[in-house]
Design a protein around this motif. Structure first.
Motif, PDB file in Angstrom:
ATOM      1  N   LEU A 181       1.249  -1.632  -0.071  1.00 59.79           N
ATOM      2  CA  LEU A 181       0.277  -0.231   0.040  1.00 59.79           C
ATOM      3  C   LEU A 181       0.481   1.244  -0.208  1.00 59.79           C
ATOM      4  O   LEU A 181       0.395   1.865  -1.062  1.00 59.79           O
ATOM      5  N   LEU A 182       1.974   1.168   1.674  1.00 66.33           N
ATOM      6  CA  LEU A 182       2.515   2.375   0.545  1.00 66.33           C
ATOM      7  C   LEU A 182       3.168   2.769  -0.379  1.00 66.33           C
ATOM      8  O   LEU A 182       3.465   3.888  -0.889  1.00 66.33           O
ATOM      9  N   GLY A 183       3.585   1.411  -1.258  1.00 71.57           N
ATOM     10  CA  GLY A 183       4.465   2.085  -2.426  1.00 71.57           C
ATOM     11  C   GLY A 183       3.498   2.188  -3.362  1.00 71.57           C
ATOM     12  O   GLY A 183       3.640   2.936  -4.329  1.00 71.57           O
ATOM     13  N   ASN A 184       2.539   2.054  -3.173  1.00 68.07           N
ATOM     14  CA  ASN A 184       1.078   2.205  -4.666  1.00 68.07           C
ATOM     15  C   ASN A 184       0.299   3.571  -4.322  1.00 68.07           C
ATOM     16  O   ASN A 184       0.614   4.438  -5.427  1.00 68.07           O
ATOM     17  N   LEU A 185       1.102   4.035  -2.868  1.00 69.29           N
ATOM     18  CA  LEU A 185       0.157   5.172  -2.637  1.00 69.29           C
ATOM     19  C   LEU A 185       1.700   6.261  -3.231  1.00 69.29           C
ATOM     20  O   LEU A 185       0.933   7.601  -3.301  1.00 69.29           O
ATOM     21  N   LEU A 186       2.301   6.262  -4.037  1.00 65.38           N
ATOM     22  CA  LEU A 186       3.652   6.669  -4.340  1.00 65.38           C
ATOM     23  C   LEU A 186       3.048   7.003  -5.139  1.00 65.38           C
ATOM     24  O   LEU A 186       3.544   8.457  -6.212  1.00 65.38           O
ATOM     25  N   VAL A 187       2.314   6.484  -6.242  1.00 71.61           N
ATOM     26  CA  VAL A 187       1.435   7.030  -7.617  1.00 71.61           C
ATOM     27  C   VAL A 187       0.457   8.794  -7.987  1.00 71.61           C
ATOM     28  O   VAL A 187       0.898   9.165  -8.268  1.00 71.61           O
ATOM     29  N   PHE A 188       0.601   8.795  -5.868  1.00 73.90           N
ATOM     30  CA  PHE A 188       0.278  10.058  -5.855  1.00 73.90           C
ATOM     31  C   PHE A 188       0.478  11.295  -6.471  1.00 73.90           C
ATOM     32  O   PHE A 188       0.771  12.283  -6.927  1.00 73.90           O
ATOM     33  N   LEU A 189       2.048  10.967  -6.632  1.00 83.80           N
ATOM     34  CA  LEU A 189       3.160  11.485  -6.365  1.00 83.80           C
ATOM     35  C   LEU A 189       3.589  11.810  -8.059  1.00 83.80           C
ATOM     36  O   LEU A 189       4.741  12.344  -8.557  1.00 83.80           O
ATOM     37  N   GLY A 190       3.104  11.442  -9.619  1.00 81.90           N
ATOM     38  CA  GLY A 190       3.267  11.804 -10.434  1.00 81.90           C
ATOM     39  C   GLY A 190       4.039  10.130 -10.787  1.00 81.90           C
ATOM     40  O   GLY A 190       5.014   9.064 -10.179  1.00 81.90           O
ATOM     41  N   PRO A 191       4.142  10.036 -12.220  1.00 85.86           N
ATOM     42  CA  PRO A 191       4.390   8.843 -12.925  1.00 85.86           C
ATOM     43  C   PRO A 191       5.838   8.864 -12.573  1.00 85.86           C
ATOM     44  O   PRO A 191       6.591   7.319 -12.437  1.00 85.86           O
ATOM     45  N   GLU A 192       7.205   9.783 -12.863  1.00 86.74           N
ATOM     46  CA  GLU A 192       7.757   9.812 -12.440  1.00 86.74           C
ATOM     47  C   GLU A 192       8.696   9.536 -11.209  1.00 86.74           C
ATOM     48  O   GLU A 192       9.357   8.261 -11.121  1.00 86.74           O
ATOM     49  N   THR A 193       8.076   9.729 -10.009  1.00 86.58           N
ATOM     50  CA  THR A 193       8.300   8.405  -8.927  1.00 86.58           C
ATOM     51  C   THR A 193       7.911   7.046  -8.555  1.00 86.58           C
ATOM     52  O   THR A 193       8.314   6.815  -8.019  1.00 86.58           O
ATOM     53  N   PHE A 194       6.688   7.139  -9.445  1.00 86.86           N
ATOM     54  CA  PHE A 194       5.943   5.493  -9.384  1.00 86.86           C
ATOM     55  C   PHE A 194       6.938   4.453  -9.583  1.00 86.86           C
ATOM     56  O   PHE A 194       6.899   4.115  -9.940  1.00 86.86           O
ATOM     57  N   ASN A 195       6.823   5.064 -11.282  1.00 84.79           N
ATOM     58  CA  ASN A 195       8.072   4.352 -11.892  1.00 84.79           C
ATOM     59  C   ASN A 195       9.590   3.907 -11.603  1.00 84.79           C
ATOM     60  O   ASN A 195       9.824   3.235 -11.921  1.00 84.79           O
TER      61      ASN A 195
END
Lengths: 259, 260
Positions: free
Chosen positions: A61-75
């Motif tokens: 969940l913690l990892g997935n929530l990084l999606v809110f920070l945009g494509p660069e961070t998430f990818n």
């Protein structure tokens, strides 16, 4: 109201059969089972693997929530994860934990059903101090739904389309899971399916978190009542946290990407 | 006390009773009407009245267990409307009174249902599985001497109380009856816990835990799902913390190379 018939069936009036063979009051020594096949060892395994999966769920969940920070961070986060040499042994371990949890839970469920071969004509919930809830009564079903969900989830994401995007220092580019996520959750059917499955996960955790501690024998006059309450909050937070992502993608992020 | 002089304040109840001639035959729910029942009767007295009617008609009376009828012996064992020992908590079914019901109610009466508690007849089940669990280790086999003088064995008050709470078990089997898994964890856990808490019992705690759990599993009881329905119906209010204690006792015994 019609008065029920007073007549007694033939079988009840039948001449008394020879008395039931009474079992002895003392017994020869019962066979010894290996620890993990006892009722206690079985629940220790289910509880311990359940807690490990719960721990994994928090990290996921913690990892997935990084999606809110945009494509660069998430990818870059997912790239770090995928390219980590430890990921394969961790995945194998996680899969093994899953399999033990499922195998022990299913055999335990079957053994428990066999412990009551004739069901009650009428059943009732006792109310307090019982912790019985809809969640606790449907663990095997929520578990089966979660298993199906996990398989679908793996096919959709882990083994899904391999989009690549040029990013950072990586020459070959990184896997564009952000784009995949936008695609999957652009479909309202996926959003509804994921939301439903996250409710089921929440239900499983609603009973599972606190009971796992009990199954390991962890019980305390002060902390257990607290744990029972905190566990339900955590279950709800995890379910809502995961659920937020598909809804966010469908209603907000997608529009942003299109424009 | 107010004297109730209303005439003929009796109830009529519709019963659905499990009738099963013996352990080899399938049983079924059979409807009966209980008439002329006083609200002051106990539940078992109501069944006595029904049985007298059946005997007068030349029918087989309903078999059910009872002994002391004052809630301490653990003999009576009825599931009333899906609840072991009936709707009231903290009592056995012999302490349930008909004033708890409304005139015209339908009441389903069933035996304890568990593979380990086979039906002998109607509402009477064979609870000797509990005896065998106790026989497997629910005792002290070492000499602990006679009754000691007061305060020669120092035991903290909280420990004594916890042991006494666990010792209150009357082995009625309501925990098994109510548990969705027909688990005997509360019964077994209470005895293991009680004896492990006291110095006289603690000496054999590991062997006891191994043996009693082994016997419990061999009898065909289910495992604990931590729903605590057992605690809710226990006439003595025994807490499921005793089950967690049993888990700890068993794990300690199983991991220290103790042999049974």
């Amino acid at each position: 109201m019609a008065t029920p018939s007073r007549t007694v069936s033939k079988s009840v009036l039948a001449p008394p059969a020879p008395p039931t063979q009474r079992r002895p009051y003392t017994s020869s020594v019962a066979p010894t089972r290996s620890y993990f096949n006892t009722s206690i060892g079985t629940k220790v395994l289910i509880g311990a693997t359940g807690l490990l999966l719960f721990g994994y769920l928090i990290l996921h969940l913690l990892g997935n929530l990084l999606v809110f920070l945009g494509p660069e961070t998430f990818n870059s986060y997912s790239h770090l994860l995928i390219k980590n040499p430890l990921i394969v042994p961790v995945e194998i371990g996680l899969g093994a934990i899953f399999l033990v949890h499922i195998y022990k839970a299913v055999t335990n469920f079957i053994a428990n059903r066999r412990a009551r071969p004739v069901r009650y004509h009428r059943t009732a919930w006792t109310g307090r101090p019982s912790r019985k809830s809809l969640a606790s009564s449907t663990m095997i079903f929520s578990g089966i739904i979660i298993l199906v969900f996990v398989l679908i989830h793996l096919v959709q994401f882990k083994y899904g389309p391999e989009y690549v995007v040029a990013q950072g220092s990586s020459e070959a580019g990184v896997r564009d899971l952000y784009r995949l996520e936008l695609e999957v959750f652009g479909n309202i059917l996926n959003v509804v399916f994921y939301a439903f499955c996250m409710l089921v996960v929440g239900s499983h955790l609603w009973h599972g978190i606190a009971s796992a501690f009990d199954s390991l024998g962890a019980d305390h006059p002060r902390f257990t009542p607290l744990l029972l309450r905190v566990a339900k909050v955590v279950a709800a937070v995890i379910a809502l946290g995961f659920m937020a992502i598909p809804f966010w993608v469908f209603f907000f992020a997608r529009q942003g990407a299109v424009s | 006390m107010v004297f109730d002089d209303r005439p003929n304040r009796t109830m009529t109840l519709h019963l659905l009773v499990w009738r099963q001639p013996n352990g080899q035959t399938h049983g079924k729910m059979v409807p009966y009407t209980a008439e002329g029942i006083s609200p002051d009767m106990s539940f078992l007295e109501m069944l006595d009245v029904v049985n007298e009617g059946l005997i007068r008609k030349g029918e087989e009376p309903i078999a059910f267990d009872s002994d002391c009828r004052e809630g301490i012996c653990g003999s009576c064992a009825l599931v009333v409307n899906g609840r072991a020992h009936g709707p009231d908590g903290g009592t056995t079914v012999c302490q349930l009174h008909m004033r708890r019901f409304q005139n015209g109610d339908t009441i389903a009466i069933e035996p304890w249902r568990a593979r380990a508690f086979p039906v002998i007849k109607d509402l009477v089940v064979d609870r000797s599985a509990f005896d065998r669990i106790i026989a497997a280790g629910g005792y002290t086999s070492i000499s602990v001497g006679g009754a000691p003088d007061a305060n020669t064995t120092l035991i903290p008050k909280d420990t004594v109380e916890a042991a006494m709470d666990a010792a209150a078990c009357i082995a009625c089997g309501a925990c098994v009856a109510q548990c969705k898994n027909a688990s005997a964890a509360l019964f077994t856990g209470a005895k293991i816990s009680q004896l492990a808490l006291l110095p006289q019992g603690a000496a054999e705690r590991r062997r006891r835990a191994l043996r009693m759990v082994r016997q419990m599993d061999a009898e065909g009881f289910g495992s604990c799902s931590w729903e605590g329905q057992c605690e809710a119906v226990c006439p003595k209010g025994i807490k499921i913390t005793n089950i967690a204690k049993m888990v700890r006792e068993y794990n300690r015994a199983a991991t220290t190379g103790e042999t049974s």
